[in-house]
Design a protein around this motif. Structure first.
Motif, short mmCIF file in Angstrom:
data_model
loop_
_atom_site.label_atom_id
_atom_site.label_comp_id
_atom_site.label_asym_id
_atom_site.label_seq_id
_atom_site.Cartn_x
_atom_site.Cartn_y
_atom_site.Cartn_z
N GLY A 8 0.67 -1.20 0.26
CA GLY A 8 0.06 -0.05 -0.01
C GLY A 8 0.87 1.36 0.23
O GLY A 8 0.29 2.32 0.50
N LEU A 9 1.94 1.09 -0.52
CA LEU A 9 2.89 2.41 -0.47
C LEU A 9 2.27 3.50 -1.47
O LEU A 9 1.93 3.15 -2.55
CB LEU A 9 4.37 1.92 -1.08
CG LEU A 9 5.24 3.21 -0.97
CD1 LEU A 9 5.77 3.77 0.19
CD2 LEU A 9 6.75 2.75 -1.78
N THR A 10 2.18 4.86 -0.93
CA THR A 10 1.58 5.78 -1.65
C THR A 10 2.50 6.91 -1.26
O THR A 10 2.99 7.13 -0.22
CB THR A 10 0.40 6.00 -1.04
OG1 THR A 10 -0.64 5.07 -1.43
CG2 THR A 10 -0.32 7.37 -1.93
N VAL A 11 2.91 7.80 -2.33
CA VAL A 11 3.63 8.91 -2.39
C VAL A 11 2.51 10.07 -2.79
O VAL A 11 2.20 10.09 -3.85
CB VAL A 11 4.88 8.65 -2.85
CG1 VAL A 11 5.80 10.08 -2.90
CG2 VAL A 11 5.78 7.44 -2.35
N ARG A 12 2.73 11.18 -1.80
CA ARG A 12 1.88 12.28 -2.32
C ARG A 12 2.76 13.70 -2.04
O ARG A 12 3.95 13.66 -1.28
CB ARG A 12 0.81 12.54 -1.11
CG ARG A 12 -0.66 11.40 -1.33
CD ARG A 12 -1.75 11.77 -0.46
NE ARG A 12 -2.67 11.11 -0.67
CZ ARG A 12 -2.95 9.64 -0.15
NH1 ARG A 12 -1.95 9.35 0.73
NH2 ARG A 12 -3.84 8.90 -0.32
N THR A 13 2.61 14.76 -2.87
CA THR A 13 2.99 15.85 -2.57
C THR A 13 2.38 16.67 -1.29
O THR A 13 1.39 16.17 -0.97
CB THR A 13 2.99 16.94 -3.66
OG1 THR A 13 1.75 17.01 -4.08
CG2 THR A 13 3.71 16.13 -4.99
#
Length: 266
Positions: A8-13
């Motif tokens: 579930g890796l999520t990268v957001r600004t």
């Protein structure tokens, strides 16, 4: 044994834009996985996130467990203990990883000294051995040089020597041959393949080039717009792609290979 477990890796600004979306994969000890996709697909951000190296303005959520330690949300002290000893990275342009004002030998010596406690002649010998194992000629001269005094291919080998100095379990290679010419690129891939095999390391290899990935990895994860599109063995993805995007990557790689063959023949 699972060395790297991503779920579930999520990268957001900071503005909320999603750059990597709900990504999951696992990498066992000694396994080789290629992350492939076009520019902006999220593959490099994924490699940075699993080491806790995202640039300012970006945040990771989900889970990335490296050698049993949760990286997402970990304190810098925990991450420092993981980097080098358990996992190390080689970037596309070694000048970004090398200090331009520090001699090569000292840059390799520092992590070795911190991890092993070596000093004096023993430390200098270890530095020469690190340079020798990446097939750099005249290790003593290279050790005394500044990064700008050696070639791009030599700098990339120095960066690899730094990454391997503390014998990590996982090597992350982020486009390590893209900035090199074709001949140097082939030599670098052969060197990387041999060292990963010799040290029984796991390898996470990031590239936009399926032909390069197929030379050095066993499995491939295809990314597009930050999401996983398809995963499988190299043979499955090359000969039996299930998604149109993967098929387009395969066709692009074949056209490039044909063009290079024609150029070599001419």
């Amino acid at each position: 044994m699972t060395l790297l477990d991503v779920r579930g890796l999520t990268v957001r600004t900071d503005e909320g834009r999603v750059l990597v979306d709900d990504l999951g994969f696992a990498l066992g000890a000694g396994e080789r996985l290629g992350l492939i996709g076009e520019s902006g697909s999220g593959k490099s951000l994924t490699s940075l996130a699993v080491l806790g190296l995202l640039p300012p303005g970006m945040t990771a959520t989900g889970s990335a467990r490296l050698a049993g330690t949760e990286v997402v949300g970990a304190r810098e002290k925990e991450l420092t203990e993981l980097r080098g000893a358990r996992a190390a990275v080689v970037f596309q342009e070694p000048l970004t990883a090398l200090d331009p004002l520090m001699r090569v030998g000292r840059q390799i010596a520092e992590p070795l000294r911190r991890r092993t406690g070596l000093k004096g002649d023993a430390l200098r010998k270890a530095v020469r051995e690190a340079l020798d194992q990446v097939r750099l000629p005249d290790p003593r001269r290279i050790a005394r040089a500044f990064p700008h005094e050696i070639s791009g291919g030599q700098r990339q080998r120095v960066a690899l020597a730094m990454a391997l100095a503390c014998q990590p379990d996982l090597l992350i290679a982020d486009e390590p041959t893209t900035a090199l010419d074709v001949t140097v690129q082939a030599d670098m891939l052969d060197l990387l393949d041999g060292l990963v095999r010799e040290h029984s390391m796991a390898l996470l290899f990031v590239s936009h080039d399926l032909a390069v990935v197929s030379r050095i990895t066993d499995r491939v994860l295809v990314l597009r717009h930050g999401r996983a599109v398809e995963t499988g063995t190299v043979a499955d993805l090359v000969h039996r792609p299930r998604q149109a995007y993967t098929a387009a990557l395969v066709e692009s790689a074949r056209k490039l290979e044909s063009a290079l063959d024609v150029g070599a023949g001419g």
